[in-house]
Design a protein around this motif. Structure first.
Motif, PDB file in Angstrom:
ATOM      1  N   SER A 295       0.838  -1.207   0.000  1.00  0.00           N
ATOM      2  CA  SER A 295       0.000   0.000   0.000  1.00  0.00           C
ATOM      3  C   SER A 295       0.873   1.258   0.000  1.00  0.00           C
ATOM      4  O   SER A 295       0.593   2.218  -0.736  1.00  0.00           O
ATOM      5  CB  SER A 295      -0.919  -0.008   1.224  1.00  0.00           C
ATOM      6  OG  SER A 295      -1.778  -1.132   1.205  1.00  0.00           O
ATOM      7  N   LYS A 296       1.925   1.251   0.811  1.00  0.00           N
ATOM      8  CA  LYS A 296       2.832   2.403   0.827  1.00  0.00           C
ATOM      9  C   LYS A 296       3.520   2.575  -0.517  1.00  0.00           C
ATOM     10  O   LYS A 296       3.676   3.712  -1.018  1.00  0.00           O
ATOM     11  CB  LYS A 296       3.871   2.234   1.934  1.00  0.00           C
ATOM     12  CG  LYS A 296       3.299   2.338   3.339  1.00  0.00           C
ATOM     13  CD  LYS A 296       4.399   2.198   4.380  1.00  0.00           C
ATOM     14  CE  LYS A 296       3.822   2.333   5.789  1.00  0.00           C
ATOM     15  NZ  LYS A 296       4.894   2.171   6.824  1.00  0.00           N
ATOM     16  N   GLU A 299       1.080   4.065  -2.959  1.00  0.00           N
ATOM     17  CA  GLU A 299       0.899   5.497  -2.696  1.00  0.00           C
ATOM     18  C   GLU A 299       2.071   6.311  -3.225  1.00  0.00           C
ATOM     19  O   GLU A 299       1.893   7.386  -3.809  1.00  0.00           O
ATOM     20  CB  GLU A 299       0.721   5.717  -1.193  1.00  0.00           C
ATOM     21  CG  GLU A 299      -0.594   5.170  -0.631  1.00  0.00           C
ATOM     22  CD  GLU A 299      -0.686   5.332   0.874  1.00  0.00           C
ATOM     23  OE1 GLU A 299       0.305   5.832   1.465  1.00  0.00           O
ATOM     24  OE2 GLU A 299      -1.725   4.965   1.447  1.00  0.00           O
ATOM     25  N   GLU A 300       3.307   5.805  -3.019  1.00  0.00           N
ATOM     26  CA  GLU A 300       4.481   6.511  -3.524  1.00  0.00           C
ATOM     27  C   GLU A 300       4.473   6.563  -5.047  1.00  0.00           C
ATOM     28  O   GLU A 300       4.797   7.596  -5.654  1.00  0.00           O
ATOM     29  CB  GLU A 300       5.748   5.828  -3.021  1.00  0.00           C
ATOM     30  CG  GLU A 300       5.951   5.952  -1.516  1.00  0.00           C
ATOM     31  CD  GLU A 300       7.172   5.190  -1.046  1.00  0.00           C
ATOM     32  OE1 GLU A 300       7.801   4.503  -1.882  1.00  0.00           O
ATOM     33  OE2 GLU A 300       7.482   5.255   0.173  1.00  0.00           O
ATOM     34  N   ASP A 302       1.808   6.419  -6.989  1.00  0.00           N
ATOM     35  CA  ASP A 302       0.757   7.357  -7.390  1.00  0.00           C
ATOM     36  C   ASP A 302       1.243   8.802  -7.263  1.00  0.00           C
ATOM     37  O   ASP A 302       0.965   9.640  -8.139  1.00  0.00           O
ATOM     38  CB  ASP A 302      -0.489   7.146  -6.537  1.00  0.00           C
ATOM     39  CG  ASP A 302      -1.185   5.829  -6.856  1.00  0.00           C
ATOM     40  OD1 ASP A 302      -0.956   5.305  -7.966  1.00  0.00           O
ATOM     41  OD2 ASP A 302      -1.943   5.328  -5.990  1.00  0.00           O
TER      42      ASP A 302
END
Length: 338
Positions: A295-296, A299-300, A302
């Motif tokens: 997930s991290k 996010e990075e 994105d």
């Protein structure tokens, strides 16, 4: 004469209580279905008669109110003090039902009590012991104590025994596994638990698929171990063998090396067999950690993608502005501008 009404109410209350007892004594079937119905009715009749008798006393209205208020406070205090345990047991019962730690028919162990659950009540849990007797345990006790629950999909039964140092552990392990096989136990393995003063303590584990046969299979396993060790000529030194034997000073206390020096293949998978639920929990925790990392990372990615898109948009805007300026200059040079 002024107390006749109160006395008559008290007498009527006594007569009604006697009638209730007689009615429930004749109706045995209903008293069995509702074991506490008679006690509740008698209590209600007595309380109602007491309040009515106080209300009919020839006293002033304020005095009656004070007596009734005092009586109400006493009853409230009694109910409050007696209901703490009831509420605690009820809350513990709800917690046990929500968590589903055990259910009817499960083998459980609480302190020194071993038995099967027969009923899960709001205030208590009924357990039938090995002696066929039934014991009622408060739910509050079960929520505070460590309860050992035998799994229905299979459990390891075990026994411990001590064997002298003159017998090799290969022979002992082979004999114990043979005893487990005779009892039709699966995934059997042997632990060398401790070195005692005069013997070595071994523990045999075997998977029992039917948890309801736990008692009979444990007894059968003990009998099988005795039979196999008698056939193999191995002495059991449990719990302590106090035997004096005279040996020559040159004799060394070494066991005879067994023919099979390889460890059993079951020993390599003991943790997988015993801690399957713990392994599953660990696997889930690892999956959660991987999910968090992914997930991290997403996010990075994105954020980087949005940054790249914004940079491209800014470049396009600058290009459009430059192109617009050049077109305007051409139009001015050609005399088209008005």
């Amino acid at each position: 004469m002024s107390f006749i009404k109160s006395v008559s109410v008290i007498l009527a209350t006594g007569v009604l209580v006697v009638l209730i007892r007689l009615v429930f004594r004749k109706a045995h079937s209903s008293s069995r279905q509702w074991p506490y119905q008679r006690q509740f009715l008698v209590l209600l009749v007595v309380l109602a008669g007491l309040f009515i008798a106080i209300a009919l006393l020839p006293l002033e209205h304020e005095v009656k109110n004070q007596i009734l208020s005092l009586l109400g406070i006493l009853l409230s205090a009694v109910i409050a003090l007696s209901s703490t345990t009831l509420v605690s047991n009820a809350m513990a019962g709800l917690m046990l039902r929500i968590t589903h730690e055990f259910r009817g028919g499960d083998f459980i162990e609480v302190d020194t009590l071993v038995g099967r659950v027969t009923d899960l009540g709001i205030f208590h849990t009924e357990v039938q012991l090995v002696s066929r007797d039934v014991v009622s345990l408060p739910n509050l006790l079960l929520s505070q104590k460590a309860v050992k629950v035998t799994r229905r999909d299979g459990t390891f039964i075990n026994l411990a025994l001590s064997i002298g140092y003159m017998v090799s552990h290969q022979e002992v392990e082979k004999a114990l596994l043979e005893a487990a096989n005779r009892c039709k136990l699966t995934d059997s393995f042997v632990f060398v638990e401790a070195f005692l003063d005069n013997a070595i303590r071994y523990r045999l584990y075997g998977m029992l698929s039917e948890s309801g046969e736990r008692l009979s299979k444990t007894s059968e396993l003990h009998k099988s171990v005795l039979d196999v060790f008698c056939e193999e000529g191995i002495e059991i030194a449990s719990p302590a063998l106090m035997d004096r034997r005279e040996y020559d000073t040159a004799v060394q206390y070494f066991p005879k090396v067994g023919k099979n020096n390889q460890t059993s293949k079951e020993a390599t998978t003991v943790e997988e067999l015993v801690f399957d639920k713990a392994d599953e929990a660990q696997f889930l925790e690892e999956l959660k950690e991987v999910q968090t990392r992914l997930s991290k990372s997403l996010e990075e990615l994105d954020a980087k993608q949005k940054k790249v898109v914004e940079e491209k948009n800014c470049q396009n805007r600058r290009g459009d502005r430059k192109a617009g300026g050049k077109t305007e200059g051409v139009l001015i040079a050609g005399g088209i501008r008005t």
